[in-house]
Design a protein around this motif. Structure first.
Motif, PDB file in Angstrom:
ATOM      1  N   PRO A 174     134.680  49.554  32.971  1.00  0.00           N
ATOM      2  CA  PRO A 174     134.689  50.576  31.925  1.00  0.00           C
ATOM      3  C   PRO A 174     135.596  51.741  32.324  1.00  0.00           C
ATOM      4  O   PRO A 174     135.687  52.095  33.499  1.00  0.00           O
ATOM      5  N   THR A 175     136.287  52.320  31.344  1.00  0.00           N
ATOM      6  CA  THR A 175     137.197  53.440  31.598  1.00  0.00           C
ATOM      7  C   THR A 175     136.611  54.707  30.996  1.00  0.00           C
ATOM      8  O   THR A 175     136.418  54.792  29.784  1.00  0.00           O
ATOM      9  N   ARG A 176     136.315  55.706  31.851  1.00  0.00           N
ATOM     10  CA  ARG A 176     135.769  56.978  31.383  1.00  0.00           C
ATOM     11  C   ARG A 176     136.912  57.943  31.082  1.00  0.00           C
ATOM     12  O   ARG A 176     137.785  58.154  31.917  1.00  0.00           O
ATOM     13  N   LEU A 177     136.868  58.539  29.909  1.00  0.00           N
ATOM     14  CA  LEU A 177     137.869  59.521  29.492  1.00  0.00           C
ATOM     15  C   LEU A 177     137.204  60.892  29.480  1.00  0.00           C
ATOM     16  O   LEU A 177     136.290  61.145  28.689  1.00  0.00           O
ATOM     17  N   VAL A 178     137.643  61.771  30.382  1.00  0.00           N
ATOM     18  CA  VAL A 178     137.025  63.088  30.538  1.00  0.00           C
ATOM     19  C   VAL A 178     138.090  64.169  30.398  1.00  0.00           C
ATOM     20  O   VAL A 178     139.291  63.903  30.528  1.00  0.00           O
ATOM     21  N   TRP A 179     137.640  65.395  30.141  1.00  0.00           N
ATOM     22  CA  TRP A 179     138.591  66.492  29.998  1.00  0.00           C
ATOM     23  C   TRP A 179     139.127  66.897  31.357  1.00  0.00           C
ATOM     24  O   TRP A 179     138.405  66.961  32.356  1.00  0.00           O
ATOM     25  N   GLY A 180     140.426  67.206  31.395  1.00  0.00           N
ATOM     26  CA  GLY A 180     141.055  67.711  32.610  1.00  0.00           C
ATOM     27  C   GLY A 180     142.317  68.461  32.240  1.00  0.00           C
ATOM     28  O   GLY A 180     143.108  67.974  31.419  1.00  0.00           O
ATOM     29  N   ALA A 181     142.515  69.623  32.819  1.00  0.00           N
ATOM     30  CA  ALA A 181     143.711  70.408  32.495  1.00  0.00           C
ATOM     31  C   ALA A 181     144.980  69.690  32.930  1.00  0.00           C
ATOM     32  O   ALA A 181     146.027  69.813  32.294  1.00  0.00           O
ATOM     33  N   VAL A 182     144.882  68.920  34.023  1.00  0.00           N
ATOM     34  CA  VAL A 182     146.032  68.172  34.543  1.00  0.00           C
ATOM     35  C   VAL A 182     145.761  66.683  34.355  1.00  0.00           C
ATOM     36  O   VAL A 182     144.779  66.166  34.899  1.00  0.00           O
ATOM     37  N   PRO A 183     146.598  65.980  33.594  1.00  0.00           N
ATOM     38  CA  PRO A 183     146.373  64.540  33.400  1.00  0.00           C
ATOM     39  C   PRO A 183     146.452  63.787  34.726  1.00  0.00           C
ATOM     40  O   PRO A 183     147.389  63.985  35.510  1.00  0.00           O
ATOM     41  N   ARG A 184     145.464  62.947  34.984  1.00  0.00           N
ATOM     42  CA  ARG A 184     145.495  62.131  36.191  1.00  0.00           C
ATOM     43  C   ARG A 184     144.487  61.003  36.063  1.00  0.00           C
ATOM     44  O   ARG A 184     143.576  61.044  35.225  1.00  0.00           O
ATOM     45  N   LEU A 185     144.659  60.024  36.929  1.00  0.00           N
ATOM     46  CA  LEU A 185     143.816  58.837  36.937  1.00  0.00           C
ATOM     47  C   LEU A 185     143.164  58.732  38.311  1.00  0.00           C
ATOM     48  O   LEU A 185     143.850  58.773  39.334  1.00  0.00           O
ATOM     49  N   THR A 186     141.842  58.616  38.344  1.00  0.00           N
ATOM     50  CA  THR A 186     141.114  58.452  39.599  1.00  0.00           C
ATOM     51  C   THR A 186     140.488  57.065  39.603  1.00  0.00           C
ATOM     52  O   THR A 186     139.689  56.734  38.725  1.00  0.00           O
ATOM     53  N   VAL A 187     140.865  56.251  40.599  1.00  0.00           N
ATOM     54  CA  VAL A 187     140.394  54.875  40.685  1.00  0.00           C
ATOM     55  C   VAL A 187     139.584  54.705  41.967  1.00  0.00           C
ATOM     56  O   VAL A 187     140.071  55.000  43.063  1.00  0.00           O
TER      57      VAL A 187
ATOM     58  N   ARG B  63     138.980  66.941  21.984  1.00  0.00           N
ATOM     59  CA  ARG B  63     137.675  66.331  21.726  1.00  0.00           C
ATOM     60  C   ARG B  63     136.952  65.914  23.011  1.00  0.00           C
ATOM     61  O   ARG B  63     135.877  65.321  22.945  1.00  0.00           O
ATOM     62  N   LEU B  64     137.516  66.211  24.168  1.00  0.00           N
ATOM     63  CA  LEU B  64     136.847  65.930  25.434  1.00  0.00           C
ATOM     64  C   LEU B  64     136.297  67.197  26.074  1.00  0.00           C
ATOM     65  O   LEU B  64     135.792  67.156  27.192  1.00  0.00           O
ATOM     66  N   GLN B  65     136.375  68.317  25.363  1.00  0.00           N
ATOM     67  CA  GLN B  65     135.878  69.571  25.923  1.00  0.00           C
ATOM     68  C   GLN B  65     134.358  69.652  25.786  1.00  0.00           C
ATOM     69  O   GLN B  65     133.732  68.869  25.077  1.00  0.00           O
ATOM     70  N   ASN B  66     133.800  70.603  26.511  1.00  0.00           N
ATOM     71  CA  ASN B  66     132.361  70.915  26.434  1.00  0.00           C
ATOM     72  C   ASN B  66     131.473  69.769  26.896  1.00  0.00           C
ATOM     73  O   ASN B  66     130.356  69.602  26.415  1.00  0.00           O
ATOM     74  N   GLY B  67     131.962  68.947  27.828  1.00  0.00           N
ATOM     75  CA  GLY B  67     131.088  67.968  28.469  1.00  0.00           C
ATOM     76  C   GLY B  67     130.973  66.626  27.797  1.00  0.00           C
ATOM     77  O   GLY B  67     130.199  65.776  28.267  1.00  0.00           O
TER      78      GLY B  67
END
Length: 684
Positions: free
Chosen positions: A232-245, A287-291
């Motif tokens: 599964p791929t989680r999409l979360v808010w982040g000021a800097v785009p990045r991918l954590t694997v 739409r990823l803000q506020n948790g």
């Protein structure tokens, strides 16, 4: 005072070697004491050391070590420290234990003589149980800091939920309720994150990735391919785009978002060969803000058997489930299974009809109404159904859904998350109390103990039958590819009978019917075997529940619902023309000539059709057994744990009984004081 001349390196190496050997021998003395005091079923030593002697030995071992260390340091001999981590070594050892468990399976014992049938099922069940326990332990160890739940809870702000979970952690640890720790760890993780997770489920090619890209205003999720890797791929808010694997070996690496397809697509990571365990994509989407977190789960269906298993395993992390169904294809059993799993986990759900741009407004209204009716007739729930599309021409539909259903979550997500955690903590509190009750009342009579042992053996035997039946069903599915030759025989016989009837026809539809009947008969035989197994599994769980005097045994229909419809056989061959002159031949010769004619005309096509059908049935078998095992184990694991307690702990000491009663009372007081979401049994 004479000046000290330092030792040379050769002296130091020799001293260090001798000291290491002495320390190893001291460790062996400790290991002897541990082994003598252990609960091993194959003890190596007899416990003839008194407690006072054991304390004396351990104290002296400590003093000898301290003295040796000081002496070595005084002459300039230092040890750099261990290079191996204990956790890594333990997980490697677990892998060897898994190999030992697997080699207890019947297939590894065939060279030693014929096994009785009962022993074969018993040993296969034992292997399955051991592998399940080892997998649970290894999965828990793989979680970062997952074992240190107490310190993680202490770092959280004091709330009623944290206080309640701290109580549960203390009780679960004190009484060794290992089967409950994964659920507790999941709740702690959810409290730490403060995220409200909205997960999208659905079959392959229902448009989950396209819809999420459109909803979040991004192109990060790959589309146009089949992303069936089990991650599964989680999409979360982040000021800097990045991918954590995160990987199975506990490595955590950072990548650019554009590299996501390298890990989530079958083309670039087939069967998850890169051993990806978790993926988090951070991007500055409004739409990823506020948790709020959106999760793109692997597709369900025959193209994604591994992904389907991982998707179902993800369910405990989900707060809101959104099921996508293509507007141009009806709801099927896989979709209903997903909704049923969400319902059983206490997770609210809604349904989206994707690709709504392919239907007219009237057709869309009918599809929404029909889908809602299907769900109402199959399940005791009535989720809201919306039509959406990822195309810009129909973007208003997606915006309408987001405005009606998602926008209100931003203001309420903390309350909704608290409600979700409260429901799950309620279930965990009840499970903890039930486990304590079992231990408190664990003294059993001899006849009752025999009944419990029989129930435990029955569970093990049916678990073994599950694996044996899966192997047999896969072999039967593989045999389907060999049906082309008998299918030609059946088609020729049907054609000859058709010609002998004297009716003039323009084609031979009976040949296609004969081939399809043969395919259907093979599929029906496999389906019947799996259905029989599902009923046996339900009966075994029911017997265990009765032995434990529990009323939560699953209905037979719950396990049967794990079996989706058998895939249909698709021949796709035009009928051959009928030639009347063949009637002049004797029936046997006519059949032979007709078979040769069919072989030349459609022989290769039949081989391809049956090979493709063999693969479809094999996928169906893999999916059905994976879901059967999930449902069986979900009930069998707590039954096994309670049976083990009742069988092994025939008596409870007064001290243990008092501790159990005290912790049950603490659970009851916590519930009555309003400090937890769990209510004691019998309360409103």
């Amino acid at each position: 005072m004479a000046e000290h001349v330092p030792l040379n390196e050769a002296h130091k190496r020799r001293l260090l070697s001798n000291a290491r050997h002495a320390d190893q021998l001291l460790s062996e003395i400790e290991a002897i004491l541990d082994a003598a005091e252990s609960r091993s079923i194959f003890p190596k030593f007899r416990l003839d050391v008194s407690p006072a002697q054991a304390r004396l030995i351990r104290n002296h071992v400590t003093r000898i070590r301290e003295h040796l260390g000081r002496a070595l340091r005084a002459v300039g001999v230092h040890h750099e420290g261990p290079s191996l981590g204990a956790l890594h070594s333990i997980r490697v050892t677990l892998a060897f234990i898994r190999v030992a468990a697997q080699e207890m399976a019947p297939r590894y014992l065939r060279g030693y003589g014929q096994l009785p049938e009962w022993a074969s099922s018993h040993l296969q069940g034992l292997t399955s149980e051991l592998e399940g326990l080892l997998d649970n332990l290894d999965r828990s160890l793989a979680e970062d800091a997952g074992a240190d739940l107490r310190s993680r809870l202490d770092r959280l702000a004091e709330t009623a939920e944290v206080e309640w979970l701290r109580l549960l952690e203390e009780i679960i640890s004190r009484h060794g309720l290992a089967e409950l720790r994964p659920r507790l760890a999941n709740l702690v993780e959810r409290l730490e994150s403060h995220h409200y997770e909205i997960a999208l489920f659905g079959r392959v090619n229902t448009g989950k990735s396209s819809l999420l890209n459109r909803l979040l205003g991004t192109t990060v999720l790959p589309v146009g391919v089949t992303p069936v890797t089990a991650v599964p791929t989680r999409l979360v808010w982040g000021a800097v785009p990045r991918l954590t694997v995160s990987f199975a070996d506990r490595r955590v690496e950072q990548y650019a978002l554009e590299e996501l397809p390298e890990f989530v697509t079958e083309e670039r990571n087939p069967s998850n060969r890169k051993a990806v365990a978790r993926i988090i994509a951070e991007l500055p989407a409004e739409r990823l803000q506020n948790g709020l977190v959106f999760v793109d789960t692997p597709g369900l269906g025959s193209l994604a058997a591994a992904g389907a298993a991982e998707t179902l395993a993800y369910l405990p992390h989900c707060d809101l489930g959104v099921l996508l169904v293509s507007a141009v294809s009806p709801l099927n059993e896989e979709d209903l299974t997903t909704l049923r799993a969400l319902y059983e986990a206490g997770i609210p759900a809604m349904v989206l009809l994707s690709k709504a741009d392919l239907l007219s407004p009237d057709e869309l209204r009918c599809a929404v109404s029909y889908t809602a009716g299907q769900i109402r007739s199959a399940l005791p729930i009535e989720p809201r159904v919306h039509a959406v599309s990822a195309l810009g021409s129909h973007a208003a539909l997606l915006d309408k859904w987001a405005e009606q259903e998602i926008a209100p979550l931003y203001a309420r997500h903390r309350d909704l998350l608290a409600d979700s955690l409260r429901r799950k903590a309620q279930l965990l509190g009840g499970a903890t109390a039930a486990a304590l009750e079992v231990r408190l009342h664990s003294a059993v009579s001899a006849p009752e103990r025999d009944r419990l042992i029989a129930a435990e053996a029955h569970l093990r035997q049916t678990a073994g039958q599950l694996e044996e039946a899966r192997s047999a069903a896969l072999r039967a599915a593989d045999q389907v590819r060999r049906l082309a030759a008998p299918a030609l025989d059946a088609a020729a016989e049907a054609w000859a009978a058709d010609l002998s009837s004297g009716e003039r026809r323009q084609g031979n539809p009976l040949t296609a019917e004969a081939v399809s009947r043969l395919a259907a008969a093979s599929a029906a035989e496999i389906y019947q075997a799996v259905t029989t197994l599902a009923r046996d599994l339900a009966a075994s769980l029911n017997a265990a529940a009765q032995a434990l005097r529990r009323d939560d045994a699953p209905a037979e229909s719950e396990l049967l619902a794990a079996l989706g419809p058998m895939p249909p056989f698709d021949l796709r061959a035009d009928p051959l023309p009928v030639k009347r002159p063949l009637l002049r031949w004797p029936r046997r010769l006519a059949v032979l000539r007709l078979r040769r004619k069919l072989s030349r005309a459609v022989g290769p096509h039949l081989e391809q059709a049956f090979t493709a059908y063999s693969r479809l049935i094999g996928n169906w078998v893999s999916e059905s057994f994976a879901e059967l095992r999930r449902r069986f184990d979900a009930h069998a694991e707590p039954y096994r744990a309670q049976l083990a307690v009742l069988v092994e702990r025939q008596t409870v000491s007064p001290e243990q009984r008092e501790a159990l009663r005290a912790d049950l009372e603490r659970l009851r007081r916590g519930a009555l004081a309003g400090g937890s979401p769990w209510r004691a049994a019998g309360e409103g």
